[in-house]
Scaffold this motif. Sequence first.
Motif, PDB file in Angstrom:
ATOM      1  N   VAL A  52     -19.513  23.894 -59.804  1.00 43.23           N
ATOM      2  CA  VAL A  52     -19.952  24.580 -60.737  1.00 43.23           C
ATOM      3  C   VAL A  52     -19.003  24.480 -62.182  1.00 43.23           C
ATOM      4  O   VAL A  52     -17.892  24.678 -61.869  1.00 43.23           O
ATOM      5  N   SER A  53     -19.728  24.488 -63.090  1.00 50.55           N
ATOM      6  CA  SER A  53     -19.028  24.556 -64.369  1.00 50.55           C
ATOM      7  C   SER A  53     -17.839  23.524 -64.527  1.00 50.55           C
ATOM      8  O   SER A  53     -18.182  22.130 -63.950  1.00 50.55           O
ATOM      9  N   GLN A  54     -16.782  23.714 -65.025  1.00 49.60           N
ATOM     10  CA  GLN A  54     -15.821  22.581 -65.770  1.00 49.60           C
ATOM     11  C   GLN A  54     -14.744  22.370 -64.695  1.00 49.60           C
ATOM     12  O   GLN A  54     -14.226  22.936 -64.020  1.00 49.60           O
ATOM     13  N   LEU A  55     -14.443  21.002 -64.212  1.00 48.16           N
ATOM     14  CA  LEU A  55     -13.269  20.443 -63.630  1.00 48.16           C
ATOM     15  C   LEU A  55     -12.439  20.228 -64.961  1.00 48.16           C
ATOM     16  O   LEU A  55     -12.724  19.523 -66.041  1.00 48.16           O
ATOM     17  N   PRO A 171     -17.492  49.201 -62.994  1.00 51.95           N
ATOM     18  CA  PRO A 171     -16.358  48.146 -63.496  1.00 51.95           C
ATOM     19  C   PRO A 171     -16.796  46.833 -62.486  1.00 51.95           C
ATOM     20  O   PRO A 171     -16.938  46.868 -61.484  1.00 51.95           O
ATOM     21  N   TYR A 172     -16.517  45.818 -63.336  1.00 49.89           N
ATOM     22  CA  TYR A 172     -16.546  44.448 -62.749  1.00 49.89           C
ATOM     23  C   TYR A 172     -15.625  43.602 -63.131  1.00 49.89           C
ATOM     24  O   TYR A 172     -15.359  43.573 -64.288  1.00 49.89           O
ATOM     25  N   TYR A 173     -15.109  42.813 -62.312  1.00 53.99           N
ATOM     26  CA  TYR A 173     -14.069  41.831 -62.675  1.00 53.99           C
ATOM     27  C   TYR A 173     -14.857  40.738 -63.451  1.00 53.99           C
ATOM     28  O   TYR A 173     -15.653  39.858 -63.178  1.00 53.99           O
ATOM     29  N   GLU A 174     -14.074  40.475 -64.639  1.00 52.22           N
ATOM     30  CA  GLU A 174     -14.583  39.506 -65.540  1.00 52.22           C
ATOM     31  C   GLU A 174     -13.279  38.630 -65.498  1.00 52.22           C
ATOM     32  O   GLU A 174     -12.211  38.538 -65.750  1.00 52.22           O
ATOM     33  N   TRP A 175     -13.963  37.012 -65.560  1.00 50.75           N
ATOM     34  CA  TRP A 175     -13.197  35.965 -65.559  1.00 50.75           C
ATOM     35  C   TRP A 175     -13.446  35.388 -67.191  1.00 50.75           C
ATOM     36  O   TRP A 175     -14.354  34.603 -67.236  1.00 50.75           O
ATOM     37  N   PRO A 176     -12.520  35.635 -68.072  1.00 53.29           N
ATOM     38  CA  PRO A 176     -12.646  34.947 -69.464  1.00 53.29           C
ATOM     39  C   PRO A 176     -12.447  33.420 -69.315  1.00 53.29           C
ATOM     40  O   PRO A 176     -11.590  32.873 -68.530  1.00 53.29           O
ATOM     41  N   VAL A 177     -13.355  32.931 -70.083  1.00 59.78           N
ATOM     42  CA  VAL A 177     -13.318  31.621 -70.436  1.00 59.78           C
ATOM     43  C   VAL A 177     -12.527  30.923 -71.584  1.00 59.78           C
ATOM     44  O   VAL A 177     -12.623  31.644 -72.622  1.00 59.78           O
ATOM     45  N   PRO A 207     -19.458  30.518 -71.224  1.00 64.85           N
ATOM     46  CA  PRO A 207     -20.121  31.609 -70.513  1.00 64.85           C
ATOM     47  C   PRO A 207     -19.254  32.834 -70.307  1.00 64.85           C
ATOM     48  O   PRO A 207     -18.075  32.808 -70.355  1.00 64.85           O
ATOM     49  N   MET A 208     -20.031  34.169 -70.206  1.00 63.63           N
ATOM     50  CA  MET A 208     -19.350  35.280 -69.730  1.00 63.63           C
ATOM     51  C   MET A 208     -19.635  35.489 -68.255  1.00 63.63           C
ATOM     52  O   MET A 208     -20.568  35.154 -67.632  1.00 63.63           O
ATOM     53  N   PRO A 237     -21.341  35.215 -55.293  1.00 67.92           N
ATOM     54  CA  PRO A 237     -20.196  36.204 -55.686  1.00 67.92           C
ATOM     55  C   PRO A 237     -19.913  36.450 -57.224  1.00 67.92           C
ATOM     56  O   PRO A 237     -19.453  37.296 -57.678  1.00 67.92           O
ATOM     57  N   TYR A 238     -20.695  35.536 -57.991  1.00 64.80           N
ATOM     58  CA  TYR A 238     -20.525  35.481 -59.484  1.00 64.80           C
ATOM     59  C   TYR A 238     -21.725  35.261 -60.375  1.00 64.80           C
ATOM     60  O   TYR A 238     -22.717  34.697 -59.686  1.00 64.80           O
ATOM     61  N   ALA A 239     -21.889  35.823 -61.356  1.00 64.12           N
ATOM     62  CA  ALA A 239     -22.803  35.753 -62.339  1.00 64.12           C
ATOM     63  C   ALA A 239     -22.130  35.209 -63.648  1.00 64.12           C
ATOM     64  O   ALA A 239     -21.307  35.816 -64.090  1.00 64.12           O
ATOM     65  N   ALA A 240     -22.726  34.268 -64.302  1.00 65.13           N
ATOM     66  CA  ALA A 240     -22.409  33.739 -65.720  1.00 65.13           C
ATOM     67  C   ALA A 240     -23.839  33.730 -66.413  1.00 65.13           C
ATOM     68  O   ALA A 240     -24.801  33.553 -66.301  1.00 65.13           O
ATOM     69  N   ILE A 241     -23.369  34.576 -67.768  1.00 64.62           N
ATOM     70  CA  ILE A 241     -24.309  34.628 -68.670  1.00 64.62           C
ATOM     71  C   ILE A 241     -23.893  33.808 -69.763  1.00 64.62           C
ATOM     72  O   ILE A 241     -22.724  33.735 -70.481  1.00 64.62           O
ATOM     73  N   TRP A 242     -24.782  32.980 -70.423  1.00 69.40           N
ATOM     74  CA  TRP A 242     -24.618  31.982 -71.303  1.00 69.40           C
ATOM     75  C   TRP A 242     -25.643  31.529 -72.472  1.00 69.40           C
ATOM     76  O   TRP A 242     -27.003  31.637 -71.728  1.00 69.40           O
TER      77      TRP A 242
END
Length: 296
Positions: A52-55, A171-177, A207-208, A237-242
């Motif tokens: 998923v996403s970037q290596l 509150p949700y845990y966000e993973w900044p890109v 993505p968020m 377990p995760y949602a990405a909005i983009w």
Amino acid sequence: MVTIENQHLTVQISERGAEIQSVRDRKTDYEFIWQNESKQWGSKAPVLFPIVSQLKEDRYHFQGKPYAMKLNGFAQEMDFTLQQQTDSSATFYLKSSPETRAIYPFDFSFQITYVLFGNQLTVSYEVLNPSREQPLYYSIGAQPCFRISQSNVKPTYEFDRVSLAVDPSGPYYEWPVLADGLVDPLRAKYREFSQIPLLHRTFKRGPMIIQVNERTAMLLKDGHHRAQVTVKLSGFPYAAIWSPYPTRLPFVSIQPWAGLPDTIDTDQDLSHKKSILLLAPQTMNMHDFTIKFEKQ
């Protein structure tokens, strides 16, 4: 092209990538999926597997051997086989081959099932490890691109009365890109999410990414078209909005993810990858999400 339908929706799915190509409301003929009218973004709802996403540097290694793999893996570029079809459902599968093993050294069987019920489409992913000895490491997800309205006032081309709600709010845990598409675990933190007005610059860095639970749903509302899409993330377990940036196109993607981009401190060993899934020999995992389509 495979077509499934009921009294509410008509859905078209291509064997290439087992990718949704169209979801139309049968009463109004409204199209919910981005159709690439501008020819600037070709994908409509790609399936993300086995990453998923970037290596980092588009590379990883496993058991000392290096491999290269592009953004979101190879499933979106592979021809799936139609296994079963009814009026309102379709199942596709993809199996490992010499071609896949050259870049991903695992045996696997990957099955995707689409089922229509009322105005909802449930998507189920089934990943099987057929090996008797070797564990299977993978990530999986989806990238449906939902058509929404956008103003034509230059130079902004902003979304037109479009909002995103997180249900339940809280509150949700966000993973900044970061700029290179990777994530920094030290910057991840809890943030309050509720009603989110969308702007193109929201996606300036990518993505968020929000860590969700089985009760979480994302509601994308288009006030101009009087349409709403709700993505229920029960099996992810995760949602990405983009949405693309700086290119400004009239779609927003709500992406169920079981996996994350590489972290900035990755050693690029696939077995050490953050949030990678481990599937023991002769076992199977299932992941599912449901999309509700509404048009007034």
